[in-house]
Every structure is written in C-alpha cells, then in structure tokens.
Design a protein around this motif. Structure first.
Motif, PDB file in Angstrom:
ATOM      1  N   THR A   1     -22.695  22.142  65.943  1.00 34.29           N
ATOM      2  CA  THR A   1     -21.929  20.948  66.301  1.00 34.29           C
ATOM      3  C   THR A   1     -21.983  19.943  65.158  1.00 34.29           C
ATOM      4  OG1 THR A   1     -22.608  21.302  68.593  1.00 34.29           O
ATOM      5  CG2 THR A   1     -21.582  19.194  68.065  1.00 34.29           C
ATOM      6  N   PRO A   2     -20.841  19.549  64.579  1.00 29.66           N
ATOM      7  CA  PRO A   2     -20.850  18.655  63.413  1.00 29.66           C
ATOM      8  C   PRO A   2     -21.437  17.286  63.738  1.00 29.66           C
ATOM      9  CG  PRO A   2     -18.713  19.706  63.661  1.00 29.66           C
ATOM     10  CD  PRO A   2     -19.475  19.996  64.916  1.00 29.66           C
ATOM     11  N   LEU A   3     -21.980  16.658  62.708  1.00 30.88           N
ATOM     12  CA  LEU A   3     -22.507  15.304  62.796  1.00 30.88           C
ATOM     13  C   LEU A   3     -21.990  14.507  61.608  1.00 30.88           C
ATOM     14  CD1 LEU A   3     -24.611  13.283  64.163  1.00 30.88           C
ATOM     15  CD2 LEU A   3     -26.132  13.991  62.306  1.00 30.88           C
ATOM     16  N   ALA A   4     -21.537  13.292  61.872  1.00 27.62           N
ATOM     17  CA  ALA A   4     -21.101  12.380  60.817  1.00 27.62           C
ATOM     18  C   ALA A   4     -22.041  11.191  60.748  1.00 27.62           C
ATOM     19  CB  ALA A   4     -19.668  11.911  61.069  1.00 27.62           C
ATOM     20  N   LEU A   5     -22.223  10.667  59.544  1.00 32.00           N
ATOM     21  CA  LEU A   5     -23.116   9.543  59.308  1.00 32.00           C
ATOM     22  C   LEU A   5     -22.392   8.531  58.434  1.00 32.00           C
ATOM     23  CD1 LEU A   5     -26.127   8.610  59.731  1.00 32.00           C
ATOM     24  CD2 LEU A   5     -26.552   9.572  57.443  1.00 32.00           C
ATOM     25  N   GLY A   6     -22.424   7.261  58.830  1.00 36.96           N
ATOM     26  CA  GLY A   6     -21.766   6.218  58.065  1.00 36.96           C
ATOM     27  C   GLY A   6     -22.710   5.526  57.094  1.00 36.96           C
ATOM     28  N   VAL A   7     -22.142   5.005  55.994  1.00 38.06           N
ATOM     29  CA  VAL A   7     -22.864   4.149  55.054  1.00 38.06           C
ATOM     30  C   VAL A   7     -21.890   3.081  54.567  1.00 38.06           C
ATOM     31  CG1 VAL A   7     -24.569   5.829  54.250  1.00 38.06           C
ATOM     32  CG2 VAL A   7     -22.323   5.725  53.142  1.00 38.06           C
ATOM     33  N   HIS A   8     -22.462   2.007  54.017  1.00 38.56           N
ATOM     34  CA  HIS A   8     -21.614   0.921  53.521  1.00 38.56           C
ATOM     35  C   HIS A   8     -21.010   1.272  52.165  1.00 38.56           C
ATOM     36  CE1 HIS A   8     -22.445  -1.882  56.713  1.00 38.56           C
ATOM     37  NE2 HIS A   8     -23.734  -1.681  56.586  1.00 38.56           N
ATOM     38  N   SER A   9     -19.956   0.555  51.821  1.00 44.21           N
ATOM     39  CA  SER A   9     -19.308   0.726  50.529  1.00 44.21           C
ATOM     40  C   SER A   9     -20.312   0.439  49.409  1.00 44.21           C
ATOM     41  CB  SER A   9     -18.120  -0.228  50.430  1.00 44.21           C
ATOM     42  OG  SER A   9     -17.410  -0.029  49.246  1.00 44.21           O
ATOM     43  N   PRO A  10     -20.313   1.250  48.338  1.00 46.78           N
ATOM     44  CA  PRO A  10     -21.386   1.163  47.344  1.00 46.78           C
ATOM     45  C   PRO A  10     -21.176   0.095  46.279  1.00 46.78           C
ATOM     46  CG  PRO A  10     -19.898   2.938  46.759  1.00 46.78           C
ATOM     47  CD  PRO A  10     -19.394   2.377  48.066  1.00 46.78           C
ATOM     48  N   ILE A  11     -22.291  -0.278  45.660  1.00 48.13           N
ATOM     49  CA  ILE A  11     -22.301  -0.981  44.380  1.00 48.13           C
ATOM     50  C   ILE A  11     -23.026  -0.074  43.400  1.00 48.13           C
ATOM     51  CG2 ILE A  11     -23.203  -2.938  43.084  1.00 48.13           C
ATOM     52  CD1 ILE A  11     -22.765  -4.692  45.453  1.00 48.13           C
ATOM     53  N   ILE A  12     -22.311   0.376  42.378  1.00 46.48           N
ATOM     54  CA  ILE A  12     -22.859   1.318  41.401  1.00 46.48           C
ATOM     55  C   ILE A  12     -22.762   0.696  40.011  1.00 46.48           C
ATOM     56  CG2 ILE A  12     -22.707   3.633  40.403  1.00 46.48           C
ATOM     57  CD1 ILE A  12     -21.307   4.563  42.928  1.00 46.48           C
TER      58      ILE A  12
END
Length: 359
Positions: free
Chosen positions: A225-236
């Motif tokens: 069963t797939p799982l998705a995980l969110g993160v904030h927009s990056p600063i690189i």
C-alpha cells in the motif's frame, strides 16, 4: 521516488487580481510539469482568504495545459461535498485528463468552510466516513441503493460518466493530526498522504505506524500500500550557513502567526525545525541525506515537495530553489529509491487516453 506539488491560491478583494492569480496557478502547474514534478495538486477551501473553492474546475484547465503530470486534490473536502456531485465531477475530470487523476480526500481543517455549508464542525469526521463510503460505491457500482444520515437516500442510482480509470482512480487519505483519517484509510485499504507539515516528525511517524497496524487488522498488506510524505519547499545554497541565514527571519515571523498556534507549531528554533521537522534548509547533500533518512523511517514511495515557499514569499526565488532541488537532489532520490507510484503508459498506449490501473 515520485514528487507531487500542491497549492491553495490565496485571494484578494480585487476581481481583476483574482483572475490573474488563477491564471498564475495554472501557469505554475505547467512550470511544475516542466521542472520535473510528477503530480500537481490543488487544495479546496471555502473561505474568502482563498481562491481554490473549485479544485475540479482548476484541475480540468490544468489538464488542458499539461500532458504528463498527474492531477491531484490536496485535499478534496469530501466531508462538505455531496457524494453524487463529487463522483460526477471527478469522473468527468478523469476523462478530460486522459486518466491522470488521483484524489486525496480529507475532513478539511479550515475553520470557515463548515459554516459556509451550514455544517456543524463536530460532524465532519462522521460526514467524511459516510460520504466516502457512498462516493466509493458510486464509482465502482451502478444502480446503487443507499441510505445514510446526512443526505437523502438513493434508489438504483447510477452516476455518469463512469471513471476512465478502472475500477476507479486511486484515492488517498490526507493525514495530519487525527487517527480518524488513518483508520478510515486503513479500513478501505487506501494509501495515506502524511502531511508532515507543522509538527514533529515523530508525531507523523506514530500516525503512519498506527495506519499500517490497522491495514493489517483489516486484512490489507501494508507493504503493498503506497505512502506519501510531505515536506516544505526547500532552501538550497552552496554553504549551509547561507541557507540558515535566508530561512531564519521567516521562521521567526511564522512562529508569531495565528496559523502556527492553530497547528500547534512546537519548534523553538530553526535548527530544531530542520532536525526534527519537515524543513529542507541547507546544501543539496544535506537535504538529500535528510530525505533519504525520512524514507528509511517512513518507507514512503511518494515525496510531496511544497511548490509555494514556506520561508520565501517571492515566487521567482522559490522556483530557483526548486530548480536546484530537481537538478541536484531529485536525481539521487530517484536513483536510490526507484518506486514510481505513477508508472507511465507503455509507448503503444500513450496519447490514446488509455485508463491506468488504480490501487
């Protein structure tokens, strides 16, 4: 590893500006497809502070402007929708997009929206569970007879059009703070989209662990069963200290906003947010290692990277950092974690509107 983007368009009292903002949202989706995102999501808010009150309409126009990217609701507030109307609208979108639709559904966390429909906020979880059960049947069955608490009964009802993807487009469940969302997803064997937004990583990990336990309890295979995980927009940046300097003022300002209190934002320092939350701030190598570590902990196949800046408000600057992400971080993630949820059609089916298998 696949990477979706999501947005909710903020509003303005000026109708002319609203037109420009909606067009900019569609342009953003086209840019996201070009830069390398695998999916683009539009949220749903019934609140004068936002413009994304009709995600199916927005995504239909985005479908006409794009060719590859998956189209996602982030989230469709099914607790406030009529399941019949929602089944019809999103099945229509499935056809117009040549089968590129995935739904993420949820209760919604906007405090204004329930009142727009005369709905008691205390009923939202029960409404979501009931509405989804009916919605799911309408997409998979014809001649549906049904009785529930929150809408008139149905007798031999069939919605049109039928979804293009068979048996139906994949439905994810958005998860942020409550076990009610994880339990509903697990009951049906549906994938989970963990927001991983404003709280500590351990909070979201506990919800995911419960979700997988409940999947097994209901006879579903957590590994399949797939799982998705969110993160904030990056600063690189090339030097980590430069990234910290860019992010620190925005972090300090965010801690004083009402939304931080509403979401129980627990971080006392930017470094704490980076180490124990979803902030992506640093060099490309540091961000890559953080995302690989999150994958080791969560086992996610999908990584939702914010397309609107958490730390930066200038769209051009945000896009520049995202371009670095897709040039310097995404290739490593995709090479080391080759688990595409949205596999492309074989060449003989491309361009023919062929339905893709759904979970």
């Amino acid at each position: 590893m696949t990477t979706p983007a999501s947005t909710t368009a903020r509003s303005s009292p000026a109708a002319e500006y609203e037109r420009e903002r909606l067009r900019a949202l569609v342009d953003l989706a086209a840019w996201a497809e070009g830069v390398g995102y695998d999916a683009f999501g539009v949220g749903e808010r019934h609140n004068p502070a936002f413009l994304s009150s009709a995600p199916a309409v927005l995504l239909a126009h985005i479908a006409a402007r794009t060719s590859r990217i998956r189209l996602v609701t982030t989230v469709a507030v099914l607790s406030l929708a009529d399941p019949v109307r929602a089944a019809e609208e999103y099945a229509t979108l499935d056809h117009l997009s040549d089968g590129r639709l995935d739904l993420i559904i949820g209760k919604g966390n906007d405090p204004v929206s329930p009142g727009m429909f005369g709905v008691d906020a205390a009923e939202l979880w029960d409404r979501l569970a009931e509405n989804y059960e009916l919605f799911r049947r309408l997409w998979r069955e014809e001649n549906v007879t049904w009785t529930g608490r929150f809408r008139p009964p149905l007798h031999g009802a069939t919605t049109r059009p039928r979804p293009l993807q068979q048996p139906a487009p994949r439905v994810w469940h958005g998860s942020a703070s409550s076990e009610r969302s994880t339990d509903l997803a697990a009951r049906w064997g549906d994938p989970l989209y963990s927001a991983n937004g404003f709280r500590r990583t351990d909070h979201y990990l506990a919800l995911v662990q419960r979700y997988r336990d409940r999947l097994a309890h209901h006879g579903h295979d957590p590994a399949a069963t797939p799982l998705a995980l969110g993160v904030h927009s990056p600063i690189i940046t090339d030097r980590s200290q430069d990234a910290l300097a860019l992010a620190r003022p925005a972090f300090a300002a965010f801690r004083d906003l009402p939304v931080a209190r509403q979401n129980h934002f627990p971080f006392d320092s930017l470094e704490d947010f980076i180490d124990n939350g979803s902030a992506l701030v640093g060099t490309a190598d540091q961000i890559t290692e953080k995302l690989l570590d999150l994958h080791r902990r969560f086992g996610n196949q999908v990584l939702g990277v914010g397309v609107e800046g958490f730390f930066l408000t200038d769209p051009a600057t945000t896009r520049a950092h995202l371009e670095r992400f897709f040039a310097e971080v995404a290739p490593t993630l995709r090479a080391e974690l080759p688990a595409p949820v949205w596999a492309p059609d074989p060449p003989e089916r491309q361009g023919r509107g062929a339905a893709r298998p759904a979970h």
